[in-house]
Design a protein around this motif. Sequence first.
Motif, PDB file in Angstrom:
ATOM      1  N   TYR A   1       1.341  -1.037  -0.341  1.00  0.00           N
ATOM      2  CA  TYR A   1      -0.498  -0.036   0.167  1.00  0.00           C
ATOM      3  C   TYR A   1       0.654   1.095   0.399  1.00  0.00           C
ATOM      4  CZ  TYR A   1      -3.570  -2.716   0.896  1.00  0.00           C
ATOM      5  OH  TYR A   1      -4.797  -3.845   0.882  1.00  0.00           O
ATOM      6  N   ALA A   2       2.159   1.506   1.183  1.00  0.00           N
ATOM      7  CA  ALA A   2       3.025   2.172   0.344  1.00  0.00           C
ATOM      8  C   ALA A   2       4.593   2.157   0.454  1.00  0.00           C
ATOM      9  CB  ALA A   2       2.878   2.722   1.923  1.00  0.00           C
ATOM     10  N   LEU A   3       4.834   3.156  -0.635  1.00  0.00           N
ATOM     11  CA  LEU A   3       6.163   2.950   0.096  1.00  0.00           C
ATOM     12  C   LEU A   3       7.523   3.944  -0.338  1.00  0.00           C
ATOM     13  CD1 LEU A   3       7.831   3.106  -3.400  1.00  0.00           C
ATOM     14  CD2 LEU A   3       6.574   1.654  -4.033  1.00  0.00           C
ATOM     15  N   THR A   4       8.555   4.684   0.362  1.00  0.00           N
ATOM     16  CA  THR A   4       9.443   5.459  -0.130  1.00  0.00           C
ATOM     17  C   THR A   4      10.460   5.100   0.082  1.00  0.00           C
ATOM     18  OG1 THR A   4       9.538   7.381   1.213  1.00  0.00           O
ATOM     19  CG2 THR A   4       9.197   5.718   2.627  1.00  0.00           C
ATOM     20  N   VAL A   5      10.938   5.644  -0.194  1.00  0.00           N
ATOM     21  CA  VAL A   5      12.583   6.067  -1.240  1.00  0.00           C
ATOM     22  C   VAL A   5      12.962   6.978  -0.077  1.00  0.00           C
ATOM     23  CG1 VAL A   5      14.469   6.386  -2.739  1.00  0.00           C
ATOM     24  CG2 VAL A   5      12.183   5.483  -3.364  1.00  0.00           C
ATOM     25  N   ALA A   6      14.404   6.552   0.519  1.00  0.00           N
ATOM     26  CA  ALA A   6      15.293   7.354   0.974  1.00  0.00           C
ATOM     27  C   ALA A   6      16.241   8.628   0.161  1.00  0.00           C
ATOM     28  CB  ALA A   6      16.091   6.915   2.279  1.00  0.00           C
ATOM     29  N   PRO A   7      16.543  10.098   1.114  1.00  0.00           N
ATOM     30  CA  PRO A   7      17.008  10.342   0.879  1.00  0.00           C
ATOM     31  C   PRO A   7      18.377   9.951   0.456  1.00  0.00           C
ATOM     32  CG  PRO A   7      15.759  11.900   2.548  1.00  0.00           C
ATOM     33  CD  PRO A   7      15.712  10.222   2.212  1.00  0.00           C
TER      34      PRO A   7
ATOM     35  N   VAL B   1       7.281   7.454   5.182  1.00  0.00           N
ATOM     36  CA  VAL B   1       8.299   8.534   5.240  1.00  0.00           C
ATOM     37  C   VAL B   1       9.408   8.958   4.699  1.00  0.00           C
ATOM     38  CG1 VAL B   1       7.724  11.652   5.529  1.00  0.00           C
ATOM     39  CG2 VAL B   1       8.688  10.665   3.507  1.00  0.00           C
ATOM     40  N   PHE B   2      10.928   9.178   4.486  1.00  0.00           N
ATOM     41  CA  PHE B   2      11.691   9.053   5.346  1.00  0.00           C
ATOM     42  C   PHE B   2      12.081  10.481   5.723  1.00  0.00           C
ATOM     43  CE2 PHE B   2      13.205   4.795   3.794  1.00  0.00           C
ATOM     44  CZ  PHE B   2      13.417   4.016   4.706  1.00  0.00           C
ATOM     45  N   ALA B   3      12.565  10.695   6.674  1.00  0.00           N
ATOM     46  CA  ALA B   3      12.159  12.717   7.060  1.00  0.00           C
ATOM     47  C   ALA B   3      13.844  12.394   8.304  1.00  0.00           C
ATOM     48  CB  ALA B   3      11.292  12.732   7.380  1.00  0.00           C
ATOM     49  N   GLY B   4      14.599  13.629   8.433  1.00  0.00           N
ATOM     50  CA  GLY B   4      15.238  13.522   9.256  1.00  0.00           C
ATOM     51  C   GLY B   4      15.927  11.873   9.852  1.00  0.00           C
ATOM     52  N   GLY B   5      16.498  11.267   9.617  1.00  0.00           N
ATOM     53  CA  GLY B   5      16.570  10.012   9.495  1.00  0.00           C
ATOM     54  C   GLY B   5      16.218   9.397   9.990  1.00  0.00           C
ATOM     55  N   PHE B   6      14.803   9.339  10.397  1.00  0.00           N
ATOM     56  CA  PHE B   6      13.692   8.304  10.648  1.00  0.00           C
ATOM     57  C   PHE B   6      12.700   7.912   9.485  1.00  0.00           C
ATOM     58  CE2 PHE B   6      14.584  10.812  14.253  1.00  0.00           C
ATOM     59  CZ  PHE B   6      14.622  10.122  15.269  1.00  0.00           C
ATOM     60  N   LEU B   7      11.767   7.119  10.034  1.00  0.00           N
ATOM     61  CA  LEU B   7      11.440   6.245   9.010  1.00  0.00           C
ATOM     62  C   LEU B   7       9.715   6.213   9.398  1.00  0.00           C
ATOM     63  CD1 LEU B   7       9.467   5.172   6.030  1.00  0.00           C
ATOM     64  CD2 LEU B   7       9.776   2.786   7.595  1.00  0.00           C
ATOM     65  N   VAL B   8       8.982   7.800   9.086  1.00  0.00           N
ATOM     66  CA  VAL B   8       7.670   7.896   9.506  1.00  0.00           C
ATOM     67  C   VAL B   8       6.416   7.091   8.832  1.00  0.00           C
ATOM     68  CG1 VAL B   8       5.961   9.774  10.416  1.00  0.00           C
ATOM     69  CG2 VAL B   8       8.797  10.056  10.297  1.00  0.00           C
ATOM     70  N   TYR B   9       5.320   7.122   9.504  1.00  0.00           N
ATOM     71  CA  TYR B   9       4.037   5.866   8.647  1.00  0.00           C
ATOM     72  C   TYR B   9       2.895   6.562   8.895  1.00  0.00           C
ATOM     73  CZ  TYR B   9       4.874   2.759  12.211  1.00  0.00           C
ATOM     74  OH  TYR B   9       4.702   1.791  13.778  1.00  0.00           O
ATOM     75  N   ALA B  10       2.157   6.368   8.741  1.00  0.00           N
ATOM     76  CA  ALA B  10       0.712   6.052   8.951  1.00  0.00           C
ATOM     77  C   ALA B  10      -0.066   4.963   8.509  1.00  0.00           C
ATOM     78  CB  ALA B  10      -0.311   7.596   8.774  1.00  0.00           C
ATOM     79  N   ASP B  11      -0.954   4.593   9.634  1.00  0.00           N
ATOM     80  CA  ASP B  11      -2.102   3.343   8.724  1.00  0.00           C
ATOM     81  C   ASP B  11      -3.564   3.842   8.476  1.00  0.00           C
ATOM     82  OD1 ASP B  11      -3.161   3.009  11.520  1.00  0.00           O
ATOM     83  OD2 ASP B  11      -1.641   1.581  12.746  1.00  0.00           O
ATOM     84  N   ASP B  12      -4.678   2.838   8.331  1.00  0.00           N
ATOM     85  CA  ASP B  12      -6.019   3.156   8.257  1.00  0.00           C
ATOM     86  C   ASP B  12      -6.191   2.778   9.391  1.00  0.00           C
ATOM     87  OD1 ASP B  12      -5.475   0.127   8.971  1.00  0.00           O
ATOM     88  OD2 ASP B  12      -6.585  -1.204   7.746  1.00  0.00           O
ATOM     89  N   GLN B  13      -5.719   2.933  10.441  1.00  0.00           N
ATOM     90  CA  GLN B  13      -6.430   3.206  12.233  1.00  0.00           C
ATOM     91  C   GLN B  13      -6.001   4.025  12.874  1.00  0.00           C
ATOM     92  OE1 GLN B  13      -8.104   0.543  13.193  1.00  0.00           O
ATOM     93  NE2 GLN B  13      -8.147  -0.156  10.803  1.00  0.00           N
ATOM     94  N   GLY B  14      -5.598   5.372  11.247  1.00  0.00           N
ATOM     95  CA  GLY B  14      -5.092   6.378  12.037  1.00  0.00           C
ATOM     96  C   GLY B  14      -3.847   6.650  13.217  1.00  0.00           C
ATOM     97  N   ASN B  15      -2.910   6.140  13.353  1.00  0.00           N
ATOM     98  CA  ASN B  15      -1.861   5.580  13.689  1.00  0.00           C
ATOM     99  C   ASN B  15      -0.833   6.129  12.951  1.00  0.00           C
ATOM    100  OD1 ASN B  15      -3.287   4.386  16.335  1.00  0.00           O
ATOM    101  ND2 ASN B  15      -3.153   2.828  15.080  1.00  0.00           N
TER     102      ASN B  15
END
Length: 181
Positions: free
Chosen positions: A118-124, A167-181
Amino acid sequence: ASELATTSSDGTARVWDVDGRPLAKLKDDQQGSVTSIAFSGDCQRILTGSNEPAAALMWDVAGNRIGNTLKHGNSVRAVAFSPDGRFAVTGALDGLKLWDLRLQPPASKTLVQNDEVYALTVAPGSTDAGEPWTFATGSYRTIQIWDGTGTPRPNPFKHKSIVTSMVFAGGFLVYADDQGN
C-alpha cells in the motif's frame, strides 16, 4: 522544488506551482483513478500509479506520456524513483516490483508476489549513478526495508494494521496506517 503534484479519482494528475497555478495536466484516456504519484530526483519525470490499467505511467513535467507502461496484475497503490532516477519501484495489490529504467522496455524484478503493498518511500540519497540506495514498503501488518538491489533487510517491522503512507525524514521512517496511528 517549486512544483507539487496531485492525483485524482477522475483519472488525472496535475502539476502545480507553489502558488496554486496549474502547470500541467497528466491524463491518459485509458487511465482510471490515479492512486499515487512521484517526481524523479531531477524533477524532470513523474510516475503515476493507477487502478485501471493496473500500471504505472511515466510523464514529463509538461504532461506528455514518455516511456513504457509498467504493468501489474492489480491496482498500483505506490510509486517511487531511485534517487538517481535509473530505477522505479511500484507497489500494488498484487506485489512489489523493481524496474530498471535504463532498459527499453524497462525490465522488472518481482520482489513480492501475491501480497498487497500500500505504501513505499525512497530514502534521500545521492543522485550519482550507481550509489547505494534504500527504500521501504508498507503492507498489511508489515514494514520492510530494502536495498536498491531489491534485497530485503532482515527482521521486518510488525504492525497492527495496513500501513497506508510513509516517508523517510530526518533519519527516521515515519508512517501512518488505516487506523489513524
